[in-house]
Design a protein around this motif. Structure first.
Motif, PDB file in Angstrom:
ATOM      1  N   ARG A   2     -25.598  32.671  33.853  1.00 41.01           N
ATOM      2  CA  ARG A   2     -26.427  31.545  34.406  1.00 41.01           C
ATOM      3  C   ARG A   2     -25.450  31.021  35.859  1.00 41.01           C
ATOM      4  O   ARG A   2     -26.025  30.600  36.902  1.00 41.01           O
ATOM      5  CB  ARG A   2     -27.732  30.664  33.966  1.00 41.01           C
ATOM      6  CG  ARG A   2     -26.991  29.900  33.187  1.00 41.01           C
ATOM      7  CD  ARG A   2     -27.488  28.844  31.901  1.00 41.01           C
ATOM      8  NE  ARG A   2     -27.918  30.476  30.925  1.00 41.01           N
ATOM      9  CZ  ARG A   2     -28.956  30.573  30.419  1.00 41.01           C
ATOM     10  NH1 ARG A   2     -29.975  29.851  30.530  1.00 41.01           N
ATOM     11  NH2 ARG A   2     -29.210  31.581  29.190  1.00 41.01           N
ATOM     12  N   THR A   3     -24.821  30.378  34.963  1.00 43.10           N
ATOM     13  CA  THR A   3     -23.555  29.922  36.474  1.00 43.10           C
ATOM     14  C   THR A   3     -23.596  30.309  37.428  1.00 43.10           C
ATOM     15  O   THR A   3     -23.111  30.078  38.579  1.00 43.10           O
ATOM     16  CB  THR A   3     -22.455  29.026  35.546  1.00 43.10           C
ATOM     17  OG1 THR A   3     -22.758  28.410  34.141  1.00 43.10           O
ATOM     18  CG2 THR A   3     -21.687  28.338  36.488  1.00 43.10           C
ATOM     19  N   ARG A  49     -14.584  29.730  37.647  1.00 45.52           N
ATOM     20  CA  ARG A  49     -14.148  29.188  35.869  1.00 45.52           C
ATOM     21  C   ARG A  49     -13.760  29.808  35.298  1.00 45.52           C
ATOM     22  O   ARG A  49     -12.886  30.858  35.682  1.00 45.52           O
ATOM     23  CB  ARG A  49     -15.924  30.010  35.415  1.00 45.52           C
ATOM     24  CG  ARG A  49     -16.351  30.021  34.079  1.00 45.52           C
ATOM     25  CD  ARG A  49     -16.683  30.158  33.116  1.00 45.52           C
ATOM     26  NE  ARG A  49     -18.425  29.237  33.519  1.00 45.52           N
ATOM     27  CZ  ARG A  49     -19.749  28.837  32.818  1.00 45.52           C
ATOM     28  NH1 ARG A  49     -19.352  30.286  32.009  1.00 45.52           N
ATOM     29  NH2 ARG A  49     -20.094  28.311  32.739  1.00 45.52           N
ATOM     30  N   HIS A  91     -17.454  20.527  33.252  1.00 42.86           N
ATOM     31  CA  HIS A  91     -17.979  21.623  33.760  1.00 42.86           C
ATOM     32  C   HIS A  91     -19.352  20.526  35.026  1.00 42.86           C
ATOM     33  O   HIS A  91     -20.026  20.411  34.133  1.00 42.86           O
ATOM     34  CB  HIS A  91     -19.851  22.161  32.759  1.00 42.86           C
ATOM     35  CG  HIS A  91     -19.997  23.559  32.627  1.00 42.86           C
ATOM     36  ND1 HIS A  91     -20.469  23.943  34.233  1.00 42.86           N
ATOM     37  CD2 HIS A  91     -21.067  24.394  32.270  1.00 42.86           C
ATOM     38  CE1 HIS A  91     -21.777  25.006  34.969  1.00 42.86           C
ATOM     39  NE2 HIS A  91     -21.405  25.513  33.341  1.00 42.86           N
ATOM     40  N   GLN A  97     -22.894  21.646  35.842  1.00 34.68           N
ATOM     41  CA  GLN A  97     -24.022  21.288  34.876  1.00 34.68           C
ATOM     42  C   GLN A  97     -24.550  19.934  34.452  1.00 34.68           C
ATOM     43  O   GLN A  97     -25.193  20.004  34.361  1.00 34.68           O
ATOM     44  CB  GLN A  97     -23.253  22.000  33.193  1.00 34.68           C
ATOM     45  CG  GLN A  97     -24.144  21.872  32.236  1.00 34.68           C
ATOM     46  CD  GLN A  97     -25.590  23.112  32.490  1.00 34.68           C
ATOM     47  OE1 GLN A  97     -25.521  24.360  32.762  1.00 34.68           O
ATOM     48  NE2 GLN A  97     -26.638  22.544  32.159  1.00 34.68           N
ATOM     49  N   ARG A 116     -17.645  21.720  26.305  1.00 36.11           N
ATOM     50  CA  ARG A 116     -17.484  20.681  28.647  1.00 36.11           C
ATOM     51  C   ARG A 116     -19.113  20.256  28.691  1.00 36.11           C
ATOM     52  O   ARG A 116     -18.320  19.429  29.843  1.00 36.11           O
ATOM     53  CB  ARG A 116     -16.619  21.798  29.053  1.00 36.11           C
ATOM     54  CG  ARG A 116     -17.388  23.471  29.546  1.00 36.11           C
ATOM     55  CD  ARG A 116     -16.710  24.027  30.231  1.00 36.11           C
ATOM     56  NE  ARG A 116     -17.450  25.501  29.851  1.00 36.11           N
ATOM     57  CZ  ARG A 116     -17.189  26.453  29.783  1.00 36.11           C
ATOM     58  NH1 ARG A 116     -15.327  27.075  29.851  1.00 36.11           N
ATOM     59  NH2 ARG A 116     -17.413  28.062  30.450  1.00 36.11           N
ATOM     60  N   VAL A 117     -19.652  21.010  29.003  1.00 37.10           N
ATOM     61  CA  VAL A 117     -20.794  20.491  29.271  1.00 37.10           C
ATOM     62  C   VAL A 117     -20.923  19.070  28.898  1.00 37.10           C
ATOM     63  O   VAL A 117     -21.502  18.211  29.635  1.00 37.10           O
ATOM     64  CB  VAL A 117     -22.052  20.726  28.874  1.00 37.10           C
ATOM     65  CG1 VAL A 117     -23.775  20.413  28.930  1.00 37.10           C
ATOM     66  CG2 VAL A 117     -21.876  22.904  29.120  1.00 37.10           C
ATOM     67  N   ARG A 136     -24.994  24.954  22.321  1.00 37.97           N
ATOM     68  CA  ARG A 136     -24.939  25.840  21.496  1.00 37.97           C
ATOM     69  C   ARG A 136     -23.888  25.687  20.617  1.00 37.97           C
ATOM     70  O   ARG A 136     -22.922  24.820  20.953  1.00 37.97           O
ATOM     71  CB  ARG A 136     -24.741  27.034  22.775  1.00 37.97           C
ATOM     72  CG  ARG A 136     -24.240  27.947  21.791  1.00 37.97           C
ATOM     73  CD  ARG A 136     -23.558  29.760  22.996  1.00 37.97           C
ATOM     74  NE  ARG A 136     -23.638  29.203  23.870  1.00 37.97           N
ATOM     75  CZ  ARG A 136     -21.640  29.709  23.883  1.00 37.97           C
ATOM     76  NH1 ARG A 136     -21.503  30.701  22.289  1.00 37.97           N
ATOM     77  NH2 ARG A 136     -20.660  29.359  24.505  1.00 37.97           N
ATOM     78  N   GLN A 158     -20.989  27.125  19.742  1.00 41.58           N
ATOM     79  CA  GLN A 158     -19.495  28.006  20.500  1.00 41.58           C
ATOM     80  C   GLN A 158     -18.540  28.454  19.767  1.00 41.58           C
ATOM     81  O   GLN A 158     -17.157  28.685  19.466  1.00 41.58           O
ATOM     82  CB  GLN A 158     -18.822  26.670  21.236  1.00 41.58           C
ATOM     83  CG  GLN A 158     -19.447  26.224  22.455  1.00 41.58           C
ATOM     84  CD  GLN A 158     -19.283  25.690  23.711  1.00 41.58           C
ATOM     85  OE1 GLN A 158     -18.291  26.413  24.272  1.00 41.58           O
ATOM     86  NE2 GLN A 158     -20.384  24.800  24.680  1.00 41.58           N
ATOM     87  N   PRO A 195     -27.996  23.847  28.129  1.00 44.09           N
ATOM     88  CA  PRO A 195     -27.671  24.705  28.907  1.00 44.09           C
ATOM     89  C   PRO A 195     -27.438  25.779  28.746  1.00 44.09           C
ATOM     90  O   PRO A 195     -27.690  26.176  29.840  1.00 44.09           O
ATOM     91  CB  PRO A 195     -26.525  23.950  29.103  1.00 44.09           C
ATOM     92  CG  PRO A 195     -25.771  23.573  27.638  1.00 44.09           C
ATOM     93  CD  PRO A 195     -27.542  22.880  27.037  1.00 44.09           C
ATOM     94  N   GLY A 196     -28.313  26.602  27.624  1.00 46.75           N
ATOM     95  CA  GLY A 196     -27.766  27.667  27.547  1.00 46.75           C
ATOM     96  C   GLY A 196     -26.667  28.167  27.453  1.00 46.75           C
ATOM     97  O   GLY A 196     -26.057  27.129  28.204  1.00 46.75           O
ATOM     98  N   PRO A 197     -27.106  29.626  27.073  1.00 41.33           N
ATOM     99  CA  PRO A 197     -27.096  30.460  26.444  1.00 41.33           C
ATOM    100  C   PRO A 197     -27.530  30.235  25.136  1.00 41.33           C
ATOM    101  O   PRO A 197     -26.633  29.171  24.393  1.00 41.33           O
ATOM    102  CB  PRO A 197     -26.866  31.708  25.860  1.00 41.33           C
ATOM    103  CG  PRO A 197     -24.735  31.442  26.490  1.00 41.33           C
ATOM    104  CD  PRO A 197     -24.970  30.451  27.517  1.00 41.33           C
TER     105      PRO A 197
HETATM  106  C1  NCD Z   1     -22.243  26.122  28.736  1.00 39.85           C
HETATM  107  C2  NCD Z   1     -20.525  26.938  29.330  1.00 39.85           C
HETATM  108  O1  NCD Z   1     -20.711  27.877  29.672  1.00 39.85           O
HETATM  109  O2  NCD Z   1     -20.017  25.932  29.442  1.00 39.85           O
HETATM  110  N1  NCD Z   1     -22.883  27.245  29.833  1.00 39.85           N
HETATM  111  C3  NCD Z   1     -23.578  26.961  31.049  1.00 39.85           C
HETATM  112  O3  NCD Z   1     -22.930  26.605  31.827  1.00 39.85           O
HETATM  113  N2  NCD Z   1     -24.873  27.483  30.925  1.00 39.85           N
HETATM  114  C4  NCD Z   1     -22.340  26.387  27.808  1.00 39.85           C
HETATM  115  C5  NCD Z   1     -22.287  27.084  26.228  1.00 39.85           C
HETATM  116  O4  NCD Z   1     -21.769  28.405  26.859  1.00 39.85           O
HETATM  117  O5  NCD Z   1     -22.518  26.742  25.590  1.00 39.85           O
END
Ligand code: NCD
Length: 316
Positions: free
Chosen positions: A58-59, A108, A136, A139, A169-170, A223, A225, A263-265
Motif C-alpha cells: 500500500r505505501t 523505504r 514512518h 503513516q 515505526r508506525v 500488526r 511484526q 495501518p495494514g497489512p
Molecule cells: C506498516 C509498515 O510497513 O511499517 N505498514 C504500512 O506502511 N502500511 C506497518 C506494518 O508493516 O505492520
C-alpha cells in the motif's frame, strides 16, 4: 505558509504548525481525489523515484498514485533486483540515481537511520517511507488526518495504540505526532512487546485491554511484526488474540463512538477480529488508505515548493 523543510524524514522534525499545514493541504487533495478527473499539474516536469528496499504494497502504490495525480514522472526502482544485490552500497546507488536529477526520492529501508543518511548525500527532496524501527512519517500524518476528519479535532483525544509497539515505526511516529498535538497516548501490549523506557515518552503503558481501552476515543491496532521477531515474544497467536486481539467485547471498554484503526497489512484473528475490521460504523481502515494518497500528495507538493529555495533558507 511556513513549511520550510527540504526533506520529510520523520515527525521528530515537525512542529505542530507544520503538521497542520500538511493536513490542511491534504484535505484539499481529498476533494481532488474524489472527482472524476483527478489530475493536477503541481509536479509537472518533476521526476519522482520510489526506492523500496523492503516489501510494500500500500505505501508504494499510494506514493505512486500520489505522484501521478500531481503530474510527476514516477519511476519505481525494483530494489530486490538492483545493483545492491551486486554489492553496491546504499550510498553508491543513491549517488547514481542522484546523477539522473530526480526531484523527489521516496525511500523505504530495513535499517533505522538509512534514509537520513541518504538524504545527506543527494540534492533532491527525500521522503522517508519507513526506515527500520525508526519512523514512518507519512503513516502518522495519514492517521492524524483520518482522526481529525472522524473526530473533528486532533487534540485532547485519548488514543490507545495496541499490540507490537516494540517493532513498530508506525507507533513511534504516531506517539511523536499525537503527543505534539496534545493528545493522551496509551500503549497497550504484553511487556515483551513494549520497548524499554516507553514510560519516558510521555505515554501511559498498560498490559491489559480492559484498563488501557477504558474511555479511549481512538483504538489503533498494530500488526504483530513476526519478520522482526527472533522468537519468544508471545506464547501463541491464539493466546495473543485472547488477551490483546480486538474483538467486540474488548472494543466495548472504549468510548461508545471510538474509531478503530489499523495501518495494514492486517492479520485477521491475530490482532483484530475480522468483523470489527469490516464494521463501517467503527472501522476507518479504508479511510486511512484514502487519506494516505492525499497526505503524500500534500507532502510532495510542499517539498517541491521548497526545492528552489536558497541554500540556508530551508531546514531539515
Ligand atoms: C506498516 C509498515 O510497513 O511499517 N505498514 C504500512 O506502511 N502500511 C506497518 C506494518 O508493516 O505492520
Amino acid at each position: 505558509m511556513t513549511f520550510r523543510h527540504r526533506h520529510l524524514l520523520g515527525i521528530e522534525h515537525l512542529p505542530p504548525q507544520d503538521i497542520t499545514t500538511i493536513l490542511d493541504l491534504a484535505d484539499s487533495y481529498v476533494d481532488l481525489n474524489r472527482r472524476d478527473v483527478k489530475h493536477s499539474d503541481t509536479l509537472a516536469g518533476l521526476t519522482q523515484i520510489n526506492m523500496f528496499f523492503e516489501n510494500s504494497t500500500r505505501t508504494q502504490a499510494s506514493f505512486e498514485i500520489a505522484g501521478k495525480r500531481l503530474g510527476a514522472d514516477v519511476m519505481n526502482m525494483a530494489m530486490q533486483t538492483a545493483s545492491l544485490k551486486k554489492g553496491e552500497t546504499l550510498i553508491d546507488t543513491a549517488l547514481t540515481l542522484n546523477a539522473m536529477h530526480p526531484d523527489l526520492l521516496v525511500v523505504r529501508h530495513p535499517q533505522s537511520g538509512a534514509v537520513n543518511l541518504l538524504a545527506e548525500k543527494v540534492n533532491c527532496a527525500v521522503l522517508n517511507a519507513g526506515d527500520g524501527l525508526h519512523e514512518h512519517p507519512t503513516q502518522a500524518l495519514l492517521d492524524a488526518l483520518t482522526i481529525r476528519r472522524a473526530k473533528g479535532r486532533l487534540h485532547r483525544l485519548t488514543v490507545a495504540i495496541c499490540g507490537d509497539i516494540a517493532h513498530s515505526r508506525v507507533a513511534r511516529s504516531n506517539i511523536l505526532l499525537l503527543g505534539r498535538m496534545e493528545n493522551r497516548v496509551r500503549l497497550i501490549g504484553p511487556p515483551t512487546l513494549i520497548p524499554a523506557g516507553a514510560t519516558e515518552w510521555g505515554v501511559e503503558v498498560y498490559d491489559d485491554m480492559a484498563r488501557g481501552l477504558a474511555g479511549a476515543d481512538v483504538v489503533m491496532m498494530l500488526r504483530l511484526q513476526k519478520e522482526r521477531m527472533d522468537g519468544g515474544f508471545i506464547p501463541s497467536e491464539r493466546e495473543y488474540f485472547h488477551r490483546f486481539g480486538l474483538d467486540p467485547a474488548k472494543l466495548g471498554f472504549a468510548a461508545e463512538d471510538a474509531i478503530v484503526m489499523h495501518p495494514g497489512p492486517m492479520n485477521r484473528g491475530v490482532e483484530i477480529d475480522g468483523t470489527i475490521a469490516d464494521d463501517i460504523n467503527r472501522s476507518v481502515i479504508q479511510e486511512q488508505v484514502e487519506m494516505g494518497v492525499a497526505v503524500r500528495m500534500a507532502a510532495m507538493d510542499l517539498l517541491a515548493r521548497n526545492r528552489a529555495a536558497k541554500p540556508g533558507g530551508v531546514y531539515v
